[in-house]
Motif scaffolding. Sequence first.
Motif, PDB file in Angstrom:
ATOM      1  N   VAL A   1      66.144  35.319 -11.612  1.00 11.69           N
ATOM      2  CA  VAL A   1      66.610  34.147 -10.859  1.00 11.69           C
ATOM      3  C   VAL A   1      68.060  34.346 -10.435  1.00 11.69           C
ATOM      4  O   VAL A   1      68.437  34.072  -9.283  1.00 11.69           O
ATOM      5  CB  VAL A   1      66.462  32.864 -11.699  1.00 11.69           C
ATOM      6  N   ARG A   2      68.885  34.822 -11.360  1.00 11.08           N
ATOM      7  CA  ARG A   2      70.289  35.095 -11.045  1.00 11.08           C
ATOM      8  C   ARG A   2      70.418  36.080  -9.881  1.00 11.08           C
ATOM      9  O   ARG A   2      71.216  35.874  -8.963  1.00 11.08           O
ATOM     10  CB  ARG A   2      70.987  35.679 -12.275  1.00 11.08           C
ATOM     11  N   ASP A   3      69.645  37.143  -9.900  1.00 13.36           N
ATOM     12  CA  ASP A   3      69.725  38.146  -8.836  1.00 13.36           C
ATOM     13  C   ASP A   3      69.330  37.556  -7.485  1.00 13.36           C
ATOM     14  O   ASP A   3      69.907  37.918  -6.452  1.00 13.36           O
ATOM     15  CB  ASP A   3      68.839  39.345  -9.176  1.00 13.36           C
ATOM     16  N   ALA A   4      68.360  36.658  -7.488  1.00 12.25           N
ATOM     17  CA  ALA A   4      67.983  35.986  -6.236  1.00 12.25           C
ATOM     18  C   ALA A   4      69.120  35.107  -5.736  1.00 12.25           C
ATOM     19  O   ALA A   4      69.386  35.029  -4.529  1.00 12.25           O
ATOM     20  CB  ALA A   4      66.716  35.153  -6.456  1.00 12.25           C
ATOM     21  N   MET A   5      69.824  34.441  -6.654  1.00 11.21           N
ATOM     22  CA  MET A   5      70.972  33.613  -6.279  1.00 11.21           C
ATOM     23  C   MET A   5      72.088  34.459  -5.678  1.00 11.21           C
ATOM     24  O   MET A   5      72.751  34.053  -4.718  1.00 11.21           O
ATOM     25  CB  MET A   5      71.476  32.852  -7.511  1.00 11.21           C
ATOM     26  N   ILE A   6      72.308  35.642  -6.253  1.00  7.55           N
ATOM     27  CA  ILE A   6      73.364  36.526  -5.771  1.00  7.55           C
ATOM     28  C   ILE A   6      73.166  36.843  -4.294  1.00  7.55           C
ATOM     29  O   ILE A   6      74.122  36.885  -3.511  1.00  7.55           O
ATOM     30  CB  ILE A   6      73.405  37.829  -6.600  1.00  7.55           C
ATOM     31  N   ASP A   7      71.920  37.066  -3.906  1.00  6.46           N
ATOM     32  CA  ASP A   7      71.629  37.401  -2.510  1.00  6.46           C
ATOM     33  C   ASP A   7      72.141  36.328  -1.558  1.00  6.46           C
ATOM     34  O   ASP A   7      72.602  36.634  -0.454  1.00  6.46           O
ATOM     35  CB  ASP A   7      70.126  37.591  -2.312  1.00  6.46           C
ATOM     36  N   TYR A   8      72.054  35.074  -1.965  1.00  7.83           N
ATOM     37  CA  TYR A   8      72.543  33.973  -1.117  1.00  7.83           C
ATOM     38  C   TYR A   8      74.063  33.862  -1.183  1.00  7.83           C
ATOM     39  O   TYR A   8      74.722  33.684  -0.153  1.00  7.83           O
ATOM     40  CB  TYR A   8      71.907  32.656  -1.543  1.00  7.83           C
ATOM     41  N   ILE A   9      74.614  33.948  -2.378  1.00 12.29           N
ATOM     42  CA  ILE A   9      76.053  33.746  -2.549  1.00 12.29           C
ATOM     43  C   ILE A   9      76.859  34.802  -1.797  1.00 12.29           C
ATOM     44  O   ILE A   9      77.846  34.485  -1.126  1.00 12.29           O
ATOM     45  CB  ILE A   9      76.414  33.723  -4.044  1.00 12.29           C
ATOM     46  N   ILE A  10      76.451  36.064  -1.886  1.00 11.60           N
ATOM     47  CA  ILE A  10      77.235  37.116  -1.222  1.00 11.60           C
ATOM     48  C   ILE A  10      77.108  37.045   0.292  1.00 11.60           C
ATOM     49  O   ILE A  10      77.941  37.610   1.015  1.00 11.60           O
ATOM     50  CB  ILE A  10      76.832  38.519  -1.729  1.00 11.60           C
ATOM     51  N   LYS A  11      76.084  36.325   0.779  1.00 10.27           N
ATOM     52  CA  LYS A  11      75.924  36.133   2.223  1.00 10.27           C
ATOM     53  C   LYS A  11      76.508  34.795   2.678  1.00 10.27           C
ATOM     54  O   LYS A  11      76.299  34.374   3.812  1.00 10.27           O
ATOM     55  CB  LYS A  11      74.444  36.204   2.597  1.00 10.27           C
ATOM     56  N   ASP A  12      77.253  34.148   1.777  1.00  9.76           N
ATOM     57  CA  ASP A  12      77.903  32.862   2.072  1.00  9.76           C
ATOM     58  C   ASP A  12      76.901  31.783   2.480  1.00  9.76           C
ATOM     59  O   ASP A  12      77.178  30.959   3.359  1.00  9.76           O
ATOM     60  CB  ASP A  12      78.968  33.025   3.166  1.00  9.76           C
ATOM     61  N   LYS A  13      75.757  31.770   1.816  1.00 12.29           N
ATOM     62  CA  LYS A  13      74.729  30.774   2.101  1.00 12.29           C
ATOM     63  C   LYS A  13      74.577  29.822   0.913  1.00 12.29           C
ATOM     64  O   LYS A  13      74.950  30.140  -0.212  1.00 12.29           O
ATOM     65  CB  LYS A  13      73.386  31.451   2.393  1.00 12.29           C
ATOM     66  N   ILE A  14      74.026  28.653   1.197  1.00 15.86           N
ATOM     67  CA  ILE A  14      73.730  27.671   0.154  1.00 15.86           C
ATOM     68  C   ILE A  14      72.259  27.813  -0.245  1.00 15.86           C
ATOM     69  O   ILE A  14      71.394  28.003   0.612  1.00 15.86           O
ATOM     70  CB  ILE A  14      73.999  26.242   0.645  1.00 15.86           C
ATOM     71  N   VAL A  15      71.983  27.708  -1.533  1.00 16.60           N
ATOM     72  CA  VAL A  15      70.610  27.712  -2.027  1.00 16.60           C
ATOM     73  C   VAL A  15      70.497  26.682  -3.147  1.00 16.60           C
ATOM     74  O   VAL A  15      71.420  26.494  -3.933  1.00 16.60           O
ATOM     75  CB  VAL A  15      70.195  29.120  -2.532  1.00 16.60           C
ATOM     76  N   VAL A  16      69.378  25.982  -3.180  1.00 14.77           N
ATOM     77  CA  VAL A  16      69.085  25.029  -4.255  1.00 14.77           C
ATOM     78  C   VAL A  16      68.065  25.684  -5.178  1.00 14.77           C
ATOM     79  O   VAL A  16      67.072  26.259  -4.712  1.00 14.77           O
ATOM     80  CB  VAL A  16      68.533  23.710  -3.701  1.00 14.77           C
ATOM     81  N   VAL A  17      68.316  25.606  -6.475  1.00 20.08           N
ATOM     82  CA  VAL A  17      67.467  26.273  -7.464  1.00 20.08           C
ATOM     83  C   VAL A  17      66.982  25.258  -8.498  1.00 20.08           C
ATOM     84  O   VAL A  17      67.791  24.527  -9.076  1.00 20.08           O
ATOM     85  CB  VAL A  17      68.238  27.394  -8.191  1.00 20.08           C
ATOM     86  N   ALA A  18      65.676  25.207  -8.726  1.00 22.27           N
ATOM     87  CA  ALA A  18      65.118  24.392  -9.803  1.00 22.27           C
ATOM     88  C   ALA A  18      64.899  25.304 -11.004  1.00 22.27           C
ATOM     89  O   ALA A  18      64.106  26.247 -10.935  1.00 22.27           O
ATOM     90  CB  ALA A  18      63.801  23.754  -9.373  1.00 22.27           C
ATOM     91  N   CYS A  19      65.639  25.048 -12.074  1.00 19.80           N
ATOM     92  CA  CYS A  19      65.545  25.918 -13.260  1.00 19.80           C
ATOM     93  C   CYS A  19      65.903  25.102 -14.494  1.00 19.80           C
ATOM     94  O   CYS A  19      66.915  24.393 -14.504  1.00 19.80           O
ATOM     95  CB  CYS A  19      66.495  27.102 -13.113  1.00 19.80           C
ATOM     96  N   SER A  20      65.121  25.228 -15.548  1.00 19.39           N
ATOM     97  CA  SER A  20      65.352  24.426 -16.757  1.00 19.39           C
ATOM     98  C   SER A  20      66.751  24.658 -17.329  1.00 19.39           C
ATOM     99  O   SER A  20      67.451  23.707 -17.661  1.00 19.39           O
ATOM    100  CB  SER A  20      64.288  24.732 -17.811  1.00 19.39           C
ATOM    101  N   ALA A  21      67.162  25.939 -17.491  1.00 21.26           N
ATOM    102  CA  ALA A  21      68.528  26.273 -17.935  1.00 21.26           C
ATOM    103  C   ALA A  21      68.971  25.407 -19.111  1.00 21.26           C
ATOM    104  O   ALA A  21      70.038  24.793 -19.085  1.00 21.26           O
ATOM    105  CB  ALA A  21      69.501  26.142 -16.761  1.00 21.26           C
ATOM    106  N   LEU A  22      68.179  25.381 -20.157  1.00 21.19           N
ATOM    107  CA  LEU A  22      68.358  24.397 -21.219  1.00 21.19           C
ATOM    108  C   LEU A  22      69.541  24.663 -22.152  1.00 21.19           C
ATOM    109  O   LEU A  22      70.081  23.735 -22.752  1.00 21.19           O
ATOM    110  CB  LEU A  22      67.072  24.309 -22.058  1.00 21.19           C
ATOM    111  N   GLN A  23      69.942  25.913 -22.279  1.00 18.52           N
ATOM    112  CA  GLN A  23      70.987  26.271 -23.237  1.00 18.52           C
ATOM    113  C   GLN A  23      72.205  26.868 -22.536  1.00 18.52           C
ATOM    114  O   GLN A  23      72.073  27.492 -21.473  1.00 18.52           O
ATOM    115  CB  GLN A  23      70.435  27.309 -24.225  1.00 18.52           C
TER     116      GLN A  23
END
Length: 207
Positions: A64-86
Amino acid sequence: MGGLAIIIMGVTGSGKSTIGTLLAKALDCNFIDADDFHSAENKEKMHNGTPLTDEDRIPWLEAVRDAMIDYIIKDKIVVVACSALQPKYREILLLADPEYALDSYDSNKKTKPISFSSNGGRQHAKSLFSRKVVFMCLQASAQLIASRLDIREKQGAHFMSPNLLQSQIDLLRIDDTEDIFLLDATLSPELITKNIQRKLSEFQLLS
């Protein structure tokens, strides 16, 4: 402003995918559902009501992090649904921000950055934070979420067993040092989405 990953987090049944989809539409950006990154083995475990271990979760979170990186380095916004409990799971996702990744290894840093806090104030951060990976946590009573899960199970709309709700509630932890926006998940999806947009604008997280 550049790239931004907005993570809608919370326990199963809190509404992450629903809110994430609405927010992505409102912001005219892409939406990622972290559930799509689970291995077949992880999905089978959850379907059978078996909680995942850290060994199961870490490769999933890294994907999931690697998919986010693809957007961030291209200066794009992405919304992610992830439990991320801890906190330790969120730390993996925070490393999608290259500036956070660098700062987290800078032991010689003498000053702390100014942070935005979930109560709407501003404060000196007690820990490192990111302005490219932000967390929005959906909160509701266990009873309400359980009723949602019962409906979802009858509809066959998700692979996760409702029996995992209590284990997720037990696992969820938010430290005082973290910058996480807390959201009332009992409100309508439309109002929750507007509340998120207001928070993003208030802290100038949208370009």
